[in-house]
Motif scaffolding. Structure first.
Motif, PDB file in Angstrom:
ATOM      1  N   ALA A 157      -1.272 -44.015   9.797  1.00 36.30           N
ATOM      2  CA  ALA A 157      -1.426 -43.296   8.529  1.00 36.30           C
ATOM      3  C   ALA A 157      -1.080 -41.820   8.657  1.00 36.30           C
ATOM      4  CB  ALA A 157      -2.854 -43.462   8.017  1.00 36.30           C
ATOM      5  N   GLY A 158      -0.989 -41.336   9.891  1.00 36.48           N
ATOM      6  CA  GLY A 158      -0.683 -39.932  10.102  1.00 36.48           C
ATOM      7  C   GLY A 158      -1.835 -39.015   9.734  1.00 36.48           C
ATOM      8  N   VAL A 159      -3.050 -39.500   9.962  1.00 40.15           N
ATOM      9  CA  VAL A 159      -4.241 -38.701   9.654  1.00 40.15           C
ATOM     10  C   VAL A 159      -5.148 -38.699  10.885  1.00 40.15           C
ATOM     11  CG1 VAL A 159      -4.123 -39.240   7.179  1.00 40.15           C
ATOM     12  CG2 VAL A 159      -5.485 -40.693   8.708  1.00 40.15           C
ATOM     13  N   SER A 160      -6.244 -37.976  10.790  1.00 41.01           N
ATOM     14  CA  SER A 160      -7.176 -37.921  11.902  1.00 41.01           C
ATOM     15  C   SER A 160      -8.077 -39.157  11.916  1.00 41.01           C
ATOM     16  CB  SER A 160      -8.046 -36.668  11.814  1.00 41.01           C
ATOM     17  OG  SER A 160      -8.939 -36.767  10.717  1.00 41.01           O
ATOM     18  N   LYS A 161      -8.661 -39.402  13.090  1.00 38.69           N
ATOM     19  CA  LYS A 161      -9.634 -40.488  13.221  1.00 38.69           C
ATOM     20  C   LYS A 161     -10.811 -40.284  12.273  1.00 38.69           C
ATOM     21  CE  LYS A 161     -12.794 -42.464  16.644  1.00 38.69           C
ATOM     22  NZ  LYS A 161     -13.270 -42.369  18.058  1.00 38.69           N
ATOM     23  N   GLY A 162     -11.216 -39.028  12.113  1.00 38.65           N
ATOM     24  CA  GLY A 162     -12.332 -38.726  11.214  1.00 38.65           C
ATOM     25  C   GLY A 162     -12.034 -39.081   9.776  1.00 38.65           C
ATOM     26  N   THR A 163     -10.779 -38.892   9.360  1.00 42.48           N
ATOM     27  CA  THR A 163     -10.389 -39.238   7.987  1.00 42.48           C
ATOM     28  C   THR A 163     -10.482 -40.738   7.770  1.00 42.48           C
ATOM     29  OG1 THR A 163      -8.916 -37.331   7.810  1.00 42.48           O
ATOM     30  CG2 THR A 163      -8.510 -39.165   6.300  1.00 42.48           C
ATOM     31  N   VAL A 164      -9.999 -41.503   8.755  1.00 37.31           N
ATOM     32  CA  VAL A 164     -10.104 -42.964   8.655  1.00 37.31           C
ATOM     33  C   VAL A 164     -11.567 -43.375   8.582  1.00 37.31           C
ATOM     34  CG1 VAL A 164      -9.610 -45.173   9.777  1.00 37.31           C
ATOM     35  CG2 VAL A 164      -7.944 -43.302   9.900  1.00 37.31           C
ATOM     36  N   ASP A 165     -12.393 -42.762   9.407  1.00 40.98           N
ATOM     37  CA  ASP A 165     -13.818 -43.083   9.423  1.00 40.98           C
ATOM     38  C   ASP A 165     -14.446 -42.832   8.054  1.00 40.98           C
ATOM     39  OD1 ASP A 165     -16.339 -43.599  11.195  1.00 40.98           O
ATOM     40  OD2 ASP A 165     -16.826 -41.792  10.054  1.00 40.98           O
ATOM     41  N   ARG A 166     -14.067 -41.730   7.413  1.00 36.29           N
ATOM     42  CA  ARG A 166     -14.651 -41.413   6.099  1.00 36.29           C
ATOM     43  C   ARG A 166     -14.196 -42.404   5.035  1.00 36.29           C
ATOM     44  NH1 ARG A 166     -13.867 -36.200   8.157  1.00 36.29           N
ATOM     45  NH2 ARG A 166     -11.811 -35.965   7.164  1.00 36.29           N
ATOM     46  N   VAL A 167     -12.954 -42.860   5.127  1.00 33.51           N
ATOM     47  CA  VAL A 167     -12.460 -43.841   4.155  1.00 33.51           C
ATOM     48  C   VAL A 167     -13.140 -45.193   4.370  1.00 33.51           C
ATOM     49  CG1 VAL A 167     -10.438 -45.141   3.379  1.00 33.51           C
ATOM     50  CG2 VAL A 167     -10.236 -42.695   3.879  1.00 33.51           C
ATOM     51  N   VAL A 168     -13.212 -45.628   5.621  1.00 34.14           N
ATOM     52  CA  VAL A 168     -13.816 -46.926   5.941  1.00 34.14           C
ATOM     53  C   VAL A 168     -15.263 -46.983   5.506  1.00 34.14           C
ATOM     54  CG1 VAL A 168     -14.552 -48.416   7.848  1.00 34.14           C
ATOM     55  CG2 VAL A 168     -12.237 -47.460   7.830  1.00 34.14           C
ATOM     56  N   HIS A 169     -15.994 -45.869   5.743  1.00 32.06           N
ATOM     57  CA  HIS A 169     -17.422 -45.855   5.433  1.00 32.06           C
ATOM     58  C   HIS A 169     -17.729 -45.254   4.078  1.00 32.06           C
ATOM     59  CE1 HIS A 169     -17.666 -45.844  10.053  1.00 32.06           C
ATOM     60  NE2 HIS A 169     -17.920 -47.069   9.615  1.00 32.06           N
ATOM     61  N   ASN A 170     -16.658 -44.895   3.330  1.00 32.39           N
ATOM     62  CA  ASN A 170     -16.814 -44.391   1.960  1.00 32.39           C
ATOM     63  C   ASN A 170     -17.772 -43.211   1.897  1.00 32.39           C
ATOM     64  OD1 ASN A 170     -16.302 -44.324  -0.795  1.00 32.39           O
ATOM     65  ND2 ASN A 170     -18.025 -45.712  -1.253  1.00 32.39           N
ATOM     66  N   ARG A 171     -17.506 -42.199   2.709  1.00 29.58           N
ATOM     67  CA  ARG A 171     -18.361 -41.030   2.715  1.00 29.58           C
ATOM     68  C   ARG A 171     -17.504 -39.793   2.974  1.00 29.58           C
ATOM     69  NH1 ARG A 171     -21.243 -42.135   8.581  1.00 29.58           N
ATOM     70  NH2 ARG A 171     -19.421 -41.634   9.847  1.00 29.58           N
ATOM     71  N   GLY A 172     -17.958 -38.661   2.507  1.00 25.74           N
ATOM     72  CA  GLY A 172     -17.233 -37.410   2.721  1.00 25.74           C
ATOM     73  C   GLY A 172     -16.026 -37.276   1.800  1.00 25.74           C
ATOM     74  N   GLU A 173     -15.410 -36.123   1.802  1.00 25.58           N
ATOM     75  CA  GLU A 173     -14.271 -35.833   0.944  1.00 25.58           C
ATOM     76  C   GLU A 173     -12.968 -36.188   1.642  1.00 25.58           C
ATOM     77  OE1 GLU A 173     -14.290 -34.829  -2.166  1.00 25.58           O
ATOM     78  OE2 GLU A 173     -16.491 -34.857  -2.230  1.00 25.58           O
ATOM     79  N   VAL A 174     -12.146 -36.979   0.966  1.00 27.91           N
ATOM     80  CA  VAL A 174     -10.820 -37.337   1.456  1.00 27.91           C
ATOM     81  C   VAL A 174      -9.869 -37.274   0.269  1.00 27.91           C
ATOM     82  CG1 VAL A 174      -9.377 -39.099   2.544  1.00 27.91           C
ATOM     83  CG2 VAL A 174     -11.766 -38.857   3.225  1.00 27.91           C
ATOM     84  N   SER A 175      -8.711 -36.640   0.466  1.00 30.49           N
ATOM     85  CA  SER A 175      -7.759 -36.545  -0.634  1.00 30.49           C
ATOM     86  C   SER A 175      -7.256 -37.931  -1.024  1.00 30.49           C
ATOM     87  CB  SER A 175      -6.575 -35.664  -0.240  1.00 30.49           C
ATOM     88  OG  SER A 175      -5.775 -36.312   0.738  1.00 30.49           O
ATOM     89  N   ARG A 176      -6.856 -38.033  -2.266  1.00 31.13           N
ATOM     90  CA  ARG A 176      -6.385 -39.316  -2.758  1.00 31.13           C
ATOM     91  C   ARG A 176      -5.182 -39.805  -1.962  1.00 31.13           C
ATOM     92  NH1 ARG A 176      -4.689 -40.579  -9.059  1.00 31.13           N
ATOM     93  NH2 ARG A 176      -4.082 -42.773  -8.733  1.00 31.13           N
ATOM     94  N   LYS A 177      -4.274 -38.871  -1.633  1.00 31.95           N
ATOM     95  CA  LYS A 177      -3.064 -39.221  -0.902  1.00 31.95           C
ATOM     96  C   LYS A 177      -3.398 -39.755   0.488  1.00 31.95           C
ATOM     97  CE  LYS A 177       1.384 -37.306   0.570  1.00 31.95           C
ATOM     98  NZ  LYS A 177       2.253 -36.086   0.589  1.00 31.95           N
ATOM     99  N   SER A 178      -4.316 -39.082   1.184  1.00 30.33           N
ATOM    100  CA  SER A 178      -4.710 -39.515   2.532  1.00 30.33           C
ATOM    101  C   SER A 178      -5.424 -40.854   2.489  1.00 30.33           C
ATOM    102  CB  SER A 178      -5.600 -38.462   3.186  1.00 30.33           C
ATOM    103  OG  SER A 178      -4.886 -37.267   3.424  1.00 30.33           O
ATOM    104  N   ALA A 179      -6.296 -41.037   1.480  1.00 28.63           N
ATOM    105  CA  ALA A 179      -7.025 -42.293   1.359  1.00 28.63           C
ATOM    106  C   ALA A 179      -6.077 -43.462   1.147  1.00 28.63           C
ATOM    107  CB  ALA A 179      -8.022 -42.211   0.211  1.00 28.63           C
ATOM    108  N   GLU A 180      -5.027 -43.237   0.333  1.00 27.27           N
ATOM    109  CA  GLU A 180      -4.050 -44.295   0.087  1.00 27.27           C
ATOM    110  C   GLU A 180      -3.299 -44.644   1.365  1.00 27.27           C
ATOM    111  OE1 GLU A 180      -1.649 -42.845  -3.086  1.00 27.27           O
ATOM    112  OE2 GLU A 180      -3.103 -43.384  -4.652  1.00 27.27           O
ATOM    113  N   LYS A 181      -2.950 -43.623   2.165  1.00 31.28           N
ATOM    114  CA  LYS A 181      -2.268 -43.863   3.445  1.00 31.28           C
ATOM    115  C   LYS A 181      -3.142 -44.702   4.377  1.00 31.28           C
ATOM    116  CE  LYS A 181       0.596 -39.667   3.668  1.00 31.28           C
ATOM    117  NZ  LYS A 181       0.835 -38.419   4.443  1.00 31.28           N
TER     118      LYS A 181
END
Length: 353
Positions: free
Chosen positions: A16-40
């Motif tokens: 996805a070209g993002v950090s491990k922390g970003t993936v963690d936030r998307v998977v666990h549905n917590r914290g702020e993640v941009s729409r574009k990053s979440a889609e990736k």
């Protein structure tokens, strides 16, 4: 990938070209993640067919859950102590998943005590509930309230036919009564099965508690089918006044001197063991239920012929684990009614049980 070839969160992050922390936030549905990053991230998860560790996801939420157990108060060596042990063991097995367990005790002879314990339990905001329906009407009221609140609940020992229980763990009561009748009369001719004595215990004064009713029904149906001429007698003893038991049995025996076939459908056959030992009858058969140490001792001493039992503590242990899996991961169980093995213990095999 890890050493077992399993896709990891790091693989998702790289794709996805993002950090491990970003993936963690998307998977666990917590914290702020941009729409574009979440889609990736979601696209990478789908393409890689990544399956997150559900247990890790549960721990990541840091939310605590509580499973409550409504249980009759007990003394050491009693049936309900084994139920309590299974509940505690189940709690230990899920403690690392942010699940805590709590027991609410009540007087098994007092329906109002059950109602009070249920009220206290509801006030504790449980995530799941385990209970034994000693008092039918009060239990149905509680189960209706649990359904309103969306709280899953499981029955142990016996169950009620209501529309919403999640699971039941216990011995098949009706069949256990038939099994008892079969074992009591095995290899006996019809003329040897003329009278049977069922020893029962006095329960609540309002007579709202009758946990062995279905077992008695199976027992009676067997006799109706195979020994219709047999007379089934009942004698009630008071477990809260053990000093009265010998006199009660003496009075009954005066009218029924040949007590050869004797059963108790609960876990307390030991209450009459001393009396039976003091009043021997040649060819007597005595059958009880549950492998409490006092019952086992009566078998060792040839006072009780057979115990029909199960691994009692497994009921509450399995109920805790099933409810935890459902609450944490929405994992259903294969069967709603889960019947325990009916084991037959005699003096020849009890030491290996």
């Amino acid at each position: 990938m890890d050493k077992n070839g399993k896709i990891t969160i790091i693989d998702v992050a790289r794709k996805a070209g993002v950090s491990k922390g970003t993936v963690d936030r998307v998977v666990h549905n917590r914290g702020e993640v941009s729409r574009k990053s979440a889609e990736k991230v979601r696209k990478a998860i789908e393409e890689l067919q990544y399956r997150p560790n559900l247990y890790a996801s549960v721990l990541a939420t840091r939310k605590a859950y509580m499973i409550a157990c409504l249980l009759p108060a007990f003394s050491k060596g009693e049936y309900w102590e084994k139920m309590h042990e299974g509940f505690l063991r189940g709690g230990e097995s899920v403690a690392n998943l942010n699940v805590v367990t709590r027991v609410f005790l009540y007087d098994q002879y007092d329906p109002e005590a059950f109602r009070a314990a249920a009220t206290e339990m509801l006030a504790s905001d449980p995530s799941g509930v385990i209970m034994q329906p000693l008092f039918k009407n009060e239990t149905l009221e509680l189960s209706a309230r649990l359904r309103e609140l969306g709280i899953p609940y499981a029955y142990v020992d016996t169950k009620l036919e209501d529309p919403g229980y999640f699971a039941h763990y216990g011995m098949p009561m009706y069949k256990s009564g038939r099994l008892c009748a079969m074992m009591l009369t095995e290899r006996l001719a019809s003329e040897e099965v003329r009278d049977v004595v069922v020893v029962r215990i006095t329960r609540d004064k309002t007579r709202r508690s009758d946990p062995t009713m279905e077992r008695r029904s199976g027992f009676s149906d067997f006799f109706d089918e195979h020994f219709p001429e047999c007379r089934i007698h009942q004698v009630f003893i008071d477990p809260n006044r053990p000093e009265s038991i010998p006199g009660t049995l003496d009075a009954f025996a005066a009218d029924h001197p040949d007590m050869k076939l004797v059963v108790m459908f609960n876990s307390r056959i030991h209450l009459i063991a001393d009396w039976l030992a003091a009043h021997p009858v040649e060819g007597r058969r005595v059958i009880g239920f549950d492998n409490l140490e006092k019952n086992l001792e009566a078998v060792r001493n040839d006072i009780v012929s057979i115990l029909i039992t199960e691994h009692i503590e497994d009921q509450t242990f399995k109920a805790v684990t099933a409810l935890s899996n459902y609450i944490l991961m929405h994992k259903s169980i294969p069967m709603r009614d889960n019947y325990m093995h009916m084991d037959i213990l005699t003096k020849y095999n009890l030491e290996y049980y």
